[in-house]
Structure formats: C-alpha cells, structure tokens
Design a protein around this motif. Structure first.
Motif, PDB file in Angstrom:
ATOM      1  N   LEU A  37       0.834  -1.219   0.123  1.00  0.00           N
ATOM      2  CA  LEU A  37      -0.018   0.010  -0.506  1.00  0.00           C
ATOM      3  C   LEU A  37       1.024   1.600  -0.630  1.00  0.00           C
ATOM      4  O   LEU A  37       1.906   1.507   0.733  1.00  0.00           O
ATOM      5  CB  LEU A  37      -1.023   0.273   1.298  1.00  0.00           C
ATOM      6  N   CYS A  38       0.430   2.777  -0.479  1.00  0.00           N
ATOM      7  CA  CYS A  38       1.276   3.805  -0.472  1.00  0.00           C
ATOM      8  C   CYS A  38       0.212   4.311   0.105  1.00  0.00           C
ATOM      9  O   CYS A  38      -0.832   4.739  -0.265  1.00  0.00           O
ATOM     10  CB  CYS A  38       1.015   4.534  -2.267  1.00  0.00           C
ATOM     11  N   LEU A  39       0.870   5.337   1.662  1.00  0.00           N
ATOM     12  CA  LEU A  39       0.103   5.453   2.607  1.00  0.00           C
ATOM     13  C   LEU A  39       0.308   7.191   2.379  1.00  0.00           C
ATOM     14  O   LEU A  39       1.613   7.151   2.952  1.00  0.00           O
ATOM     15  CB  LEU A  39       0.156   4.752   3.828  1.00  0.00           C
ATOM     16  N   ASP A  40      -0.498   7.619   2.885  1.00  0.00           N
ATOM     17  CA  ASP A  40      -0.033   9.762   3.427  1.00  0.00           C
ATOM     18  C   ASP A  40      -0.395   9.034   4.694  1.00  0.00           C
ATOM     19  O   ASP A  40      -1.439   8.952   5.531  1.00  0.00           O
ATOM     20  CB  ASP A  40      -1.695  10.414   3.096  1.00  0.00           C
ATOM     21  N   THR A  41       1.000   9.460   5.386  1.00  0.00           N
ATOM     22  CA  THR A  41       0.640   9.006   6.492  1.00  0.00           C
ATOM     23  C   THR A  41       0.664  10.231   8.004  1.00  0.00           C
ATOM     24  O   THR A  41       0.341   9.645   8.649  1.00  0.00           O
ATOM     25  CB  THR A  41       2.527   9.655   6.534  1.00  0.00           C
ATOM     26  N   GLU A  42      -0.103  11.371   7.300  1.00  0.00           N
ATOM     27  CA  GLU A  42      -0.235  12.432   8.251  1.00  0.00           C
ATOM     28  C   GLU A  42      -2.095  11.711   8.133  1.00  0.00           C
ATOM     29  O   GLU A  42      -2.491  11.976   9.017  1.00  0.00           O
ATOM     30  CB  GLU A  42      -0.621  13.521   6.944  1.00  0.00           C
ATOM     31  N   ASN A  43      -2.578  11.102   7.550  1.00  0.00           N
ATOM     32  CA  ASN A  43      -3.778  11.256   7.213  1.00  0.00           C
ATOM     33  C   ASN A  43      -4.829   9.232   7.719  1.00  0.00           C
ATOM     34  O   ASN A  43      -5.610   8.973   7.638  1.00  0.00           O
ATOM     35  CB  ASN A  43      -5.457  11.423   6.519  1.00  0.00           C
ATOM     36  N   LEU A  44      -2.946   8.549   7.047  1.00  0.00           N
ATOM     37  CA  LEU A  44      -3.305   6.723   7.324  1.00  0.00           C
ATOM     38  C   LEU A  44      -4.446   6.492   6.293  1.00  0.00           C
ATOM     39  O   LEU A  44      -4.841   5.606   6.346  1.00  0.00           O
ATOM     40  CB  LEU A  44      -3.374   6.154   8.670  1.00  0.00           C
ATOM     41  N   LEU A  45      -3.981   7.217   4.880  1.00  0.00           N
ATOM     42  CA  LEU A  45      -4.981   6.664   4.296  1.00  0.00           C
ATOM     43  C   LEU A  45      -4.543   6.069   3.145  1.00  0.00           C
ATOM     44  O   LEU A  45      -3.727   6.429   2.489  1.00  0.00           O
ATOM     45  CB  LEU A  45      -6.011   7.671   3.645  1.00  0.00           C
ATOM     46  N   GLU A  46      -5.110   5.464   2.491  1.00  0.00           N
ATOM     47  CA  GLU A  46      -4.468   4.180   1.619  1.00  0.00           C
ATOM     48  C   GLU A  46      -4.682   4.938   0.204  1.00  0.00           C
ATOM     49  O   GLU A  46      -5.613   4.735  -0.757  1.00  0.00           O
ATOM     50  CB  GLU A  46      -4.882   2.871   1.100  1.00  0.00           C
ATOM     51  N   LEU A  47      -3.459   5.055  -0.827  1.00  0.00           N
ATOM     52  CA  LEU A  47      -3.254   5.771  -2.037  1.00  0.00           C
ATOM     53  C   LEU A  47      -2.909   5.598  -3.179  1.00  0.00           C
ATOM     54  O   LEU A  47      -3.915   5.660  -4.030  1.00  0.00           O
ATOM     55  CB  LEU A  47      -2.172   7.160  -1.705  1.00  0.00           C
ATOM     56  N   ALA A  48      -2.798   4.259  -3.010  1.00  0.00           N
ATOM     57  CA  ALA A  48      -2.698   3.245  -4.002  1.00  0.00           C
ATOM     58  C   ALA A  48      -2.576   1.864  -3.577  1.00  0.00           C
ATOM     59  O   ALA A  48      -1.811   1.679  -2.303  1.00  0.00           O
ATOM     60  CB  ALA A  48      -1.417   3.847  -5.561  1.00  0.00           C
ATOM     61  N   THR A  49      -2.076   1.235  -4.089  1.00  0.00           N
ATOM     62  CA  THR A  49      -2.028  -0.629  -4.162  1.00  0.00           C
ATOM     63  C   THR A  49      -1.459  -1.160  -5.211  1.00  0.00           C
ATOM     64  O   THR A  49      -1.386  -0.943  -5.899  1.00  0.00           O
ATOM     65  CB  THR A  49      -3.573  -1.347  -3.811  1.00  0.00           C
TER      66      THR A  49
END
Length: 189
Positions: A37-49
């Motif tokens: 998973l590529c994650l946005d570390t600020e919001n802990l959101l999954e950006l891409a798989t």
C-alpha cells in the motif's frame, strides 16, 4: 503530503518449515506474492495498491500446506505469476524511493530472494519493521502475525480479509495502526 510504502510478502512454506527455519532440503523462502500500500502518513489513508504473484524458481510447485494457508494455487501462479526479477522491479517502480515499512522479517526475505535470483541491488530502500512500535503498544508480536493484528486488537477487520494474503495483511496492519493511533498514540510512520 508524506507517503510511505507498507508491504507484506507470502513465500514458499511446507509443514514445519517455519519451526525448522527453512533448513530442510531445498527449502527456501521464495517469494510467491508481494502486496503493498502507498500511504498518506498524515491521514493514514491508502493512496494506491500493488500486488504481484511471483513464480518460484527453485520450488516451482507450491506445497499443499502453502496453498491451504494462503489460498494461492499452483494454477494462480502459472497463469498470473511473473519471474521474481520482473515482480521486484515493478515493486520498486511502485515504491518510487519512498520509505518501506513491514511487520516482521520481510526485508530479510527480500534480500534472500535477490541472492537466490543472482540479483545484486545496491541501495535497497530503508525498511522499518513495525513490530517494535506494536510491541510498545502492548501487542504480543511474537505470537501475532500481520494478518491477525486486527483480531488480536479487537478492531475492524478489513473487508474480504484473507489472512496470509499479502495485500489483505497490509490492510490488517494499517487498520491496527489506525486503531492504536485513534487512542492517542503517535503514528509509526
């Protein structure tokens, strides 16, 4: 926005191979699946798989133990799998020089597979093992694998979760991180 890669691997196994530390004749931890998973570390959101099946070279026929554990069949690998070199390059392209995070010894398994495939890579991105962070928050990391984290913490299990599926296990790790962070802990990323 800061981004990191959270990854998990599934690799060849046989009944008792973990207890033997893959020391049996011709037992190697050949990667069969890479999930990330590529994650946005600020919001802990999954950006891409990212997900790839890999064709093992030394033991091309998966054991019944492995297929029962992961749900990955020999046919899956024959039809959709690619050689390790291709899968690894695709993985590096996906990661695009972001920091790597995993839960366990996946960095060692990556390095073993590079050697098994006579690939020499300098500058493998830094890999951070999340087990110390989880240990610091009361998780018995010696007895809880990545796919079982959400169950062990009593938090939401990912939709369609299949333990020992690399991408599904990444989502289990992410949900467990979110659960601990929601109680006030700092993010591990």
């Amino acid at each position: 926005m800061n981004e990191v890669i959270l990854f998990d691997l599934e690799f060849t196994a046989w009944e008792g191979s973990q207890n033997r530390n893959w020391s049996g004749t011709d037992e190697h931890r050949e990667i069969v699946q890479i999930g990330a998973l590529c994650l946005d570390t600020e919001n802990l959101l999954e950006l891409a798989t990212f997900e790839r099946l890999v064709q093992p070279r030394i033991n091309p026929r998966l054991s019944t133990y492995f297929t029962d554990l992961t749900g990955i069949s020999n046919e899956d690998v024959q039809v959709s799998g690619v050689p390790f070199a291709h899968a690894f390059q695709d993985f590096l392209d996906f990661a695009s020089a972001r920091c790597f995070f995993c839960y366990g010894t996946d960095e060692d398994v990556l390095r073993e597979n590079l050697l098994l495939n006579k690939m020499f890579l300098t500058g493998l991105p830094m890999v951070h093992d999340l087990r110390n962070w989880f240990r610091g928050h009361g998780v018995d990391v010696e007895n809880v694998n990545s796919g079982h984290l959400t169950n062990a913490l009593g938090c939401q299990t990912p939709v369609n979760h299949r333990e020992h599926n690399a991408l599904s296990d990444c989502r289990s790790i992410l949900n467990a991180v979110k659960f601990i962070v929601s109680s006030g802990a700092p993010t591990p990323f």
